[in-house]
Write a protein that holds these residues in place. Sequence first.
Motif, short mmCIF file in Angstrom:
data_model
loop_
_atom_site.label_atom_id
_atom_site.label_comp_id
_atom_site.label_asym_id
_atom_site.label_seq_id
_atom_site.Cartn_x
_atom_site.Cartn_y
_atom_site.Cartn_z
N TYR A 115 22.56 33.48 32.89
CA TYR A 115 23.57 32.78 33.68
C TYR A 115 24.58 33.77 34.24
O TYR A 115 24.96 33.69 35.42
N ALA A 116 25.01 34.73 33.42
CA ALA A 116 25.97 35.74 33.87
C ALA A 116 25.38 36.58 35.01
O ALA A 116 26.06 36.85 36.01
N ILE A 117 24.13 36.96 34.88
CA ILE A 117 23.46 37.74 35.93
C ILE A 117 23.38 36.93 37.23
O ILE A 117 23.62 37.45 38.32
N LEU A 163 28.43 44.79 35.29
CA LEU A 163 29.77 44.25 35.51
C LEU A 163 30.71 45.44 35.66
O LEU A 163 30.92 46.21 34.72
N LYS A 164 31.22 45.60 36.88
CA LYS A 164 32.13 46.70 37.17
C LYS A 164 33.44 46.11 37.68
O LYS A 164 33.55 45.72 38.84
N GLU A 165 34.39 46.04 36.79
CA GLU A 165 35.66 45.42 37.14
C GLU A 165 36.37 46.17 38.26
O GLU A 165 37.09 45.56 39.05
N GLU A 166 36.12 47.48 38.37
CA GLU A 166 36.76 48.26 39.44
C GLU A 166 36.35 47.72 40.81
O GLU A 166 37.16 47.68 41.73
N HIS A 167 35.08 47.31 40.95
CA HIS A 167 34.60 46.77 42.22
C HIS A 167 35.31 45.45 42.53
O HIS A 167 35.67 45.19 43.68
N TYR A 168 35.46 44.63 41.50
CA TYR A 168 36.14 43.34 41.68
C TYR A 168 37.58 43.59 42.12
O TYR A 168 38.05 42.97 43.08
N ILE A 169 38.26 44.50 41.42
CA ILE A 169 39.66 44.79 41.74
C ILE A 169 39.79 45.33 43.16
O ILE A 169 40.66 44.89 43.92
N GLU A 170 38.92 46.24 43.53
CA GLU A 170 38.97 46.81 44.87
C GLU A 170 38.75 45.72 45.94
O GLU A 170 39.46 45.68 46.94
N ARG A 192 25.77 36.69 42.96
CA ARG A 192 26.46 36.07 44.09
C ARG A 192 27.72 36.82 44.50
O ARG A 192 28.02 36.92 45.68
N ARG A 193 28.49 37.31 43.50
CA ARG A 193 29.73 38.04 43.81
C ARG A 193 30.23 38.76 42.57
O ARG A 193 29.76 38.51 41.47
N ASP A 194 31.20 39.65 42.78
CA ASP A 194 31.80 40.37 41.65
C ASP A 194 32.77 39.46 40.91
O ASP A 194 33.39 38.56 41.51
N TYR A 195 32.89 39.70 39.62
CA TYR A 195 33.85 38.99 38.78
C TYR A 195 34.61 40.00 37.95
O TYR A 195 34.10 41.08 37.66
N LEU A 230 34.69 36.18 34.31
CA LEU A 230 33.31 35.94 33.92
C LEU A 230 33.24 35.37 32.50
O LEU A 230 32.47 34.44 32.24
N THR A 231 34.05 35.88 31.62
CA THR A 231 34.11 35.33 30.26
C THR A 231 34.49 33.85 30.31
O THR A 231 33.87 33.02 29.63
N GLN A 232 35.48 33.54 31.13
CA GLN A 232 35.93 32.16 31.26
C GLN A 232 34.82 31.26 31.81
O GLN A 232 34.61 30.15 31.34
N LYS A 233 34.08 31.77 32.79
CA LYS A 233 32.95 31.00 33.36
C LYS A 233 31.90 30.70 32.29
O LYS A 233 31.37 29.60 32.23
N LEU A 234 31.61 31.69 31.46
CA LEU A 234 30.60 31.50 30.41
C LEU A 234 31.09 30.50 29.36
O LEU A 234 30.33 29.64 28.91
N ILE A 235 32.35 30.59 29.00
CA ILE A 235 32.92 29.65 28.02
C ILE A 235 32.95 28.24 28.61
O ILE A 235 32.63 27.27 27.92
N ASP A 236 33.29 28.14 29.90
CA ASP A 236 33.29 26.83 30.57
C ASP A 236 31.89 26.22 30.61
O ASP A 236 31.75 25.01 30.63
N LYS A 237 30.88 27.08 30.59
CA LYS A 237 29.50 26.61 30.59
C LYS A 237 29.03 26.27 29.16
O LYS A 237 27.87 26.00 28.92
#
Length: 163
Positions: free
Chosen positions: A13-15, A55-62, A20-23, A28-35
Amino acid sequence: MEINETNKKCYLYAIRLLARRDYSRHKLTQKLIDKKFEKEIATDVIQYLIDESYLKEEHYIEARIKGFMHKNYSAHFVMQKLNQENCYPEEEIIEQIFREYNVTSETQILDLIRKKLNIMSIDKTNIQKSREKLIRYVLSKGHQYSEANRYISNAIDACLQEH
């Protein structure tokens, strides 16, 4: 991470989400818990995704910085919004991205004023109301009052000279 049926479902599910997009890690943790995945499993999967460079948070932040920047939000406002999303980039990263795209507070404010003036009509009867509306608009994007006021005054003067 030991692969079993539960964390495999979580991983897949995470993959699927990341395809679809960066998280951010937090989102992403919240999405998994919500699921309805257990927090411990979600945390393990997230750590595995980070270790495997999925999962590269730097890409999301950028991407978030660029998105806010292109909407003419100030660098300070961008930092606040990212902090609200539990992302804590160095101030230097935000400034570097702004420099990379030659975006300054001045260019952002002037762009905001130009956009708003395209849909407003200013004449001598509504100068103060127009000035206040422009100031509120620029301030809503996180810019400083003193800068906004200076550029707005110049823009209104130029508009009135044209008429």
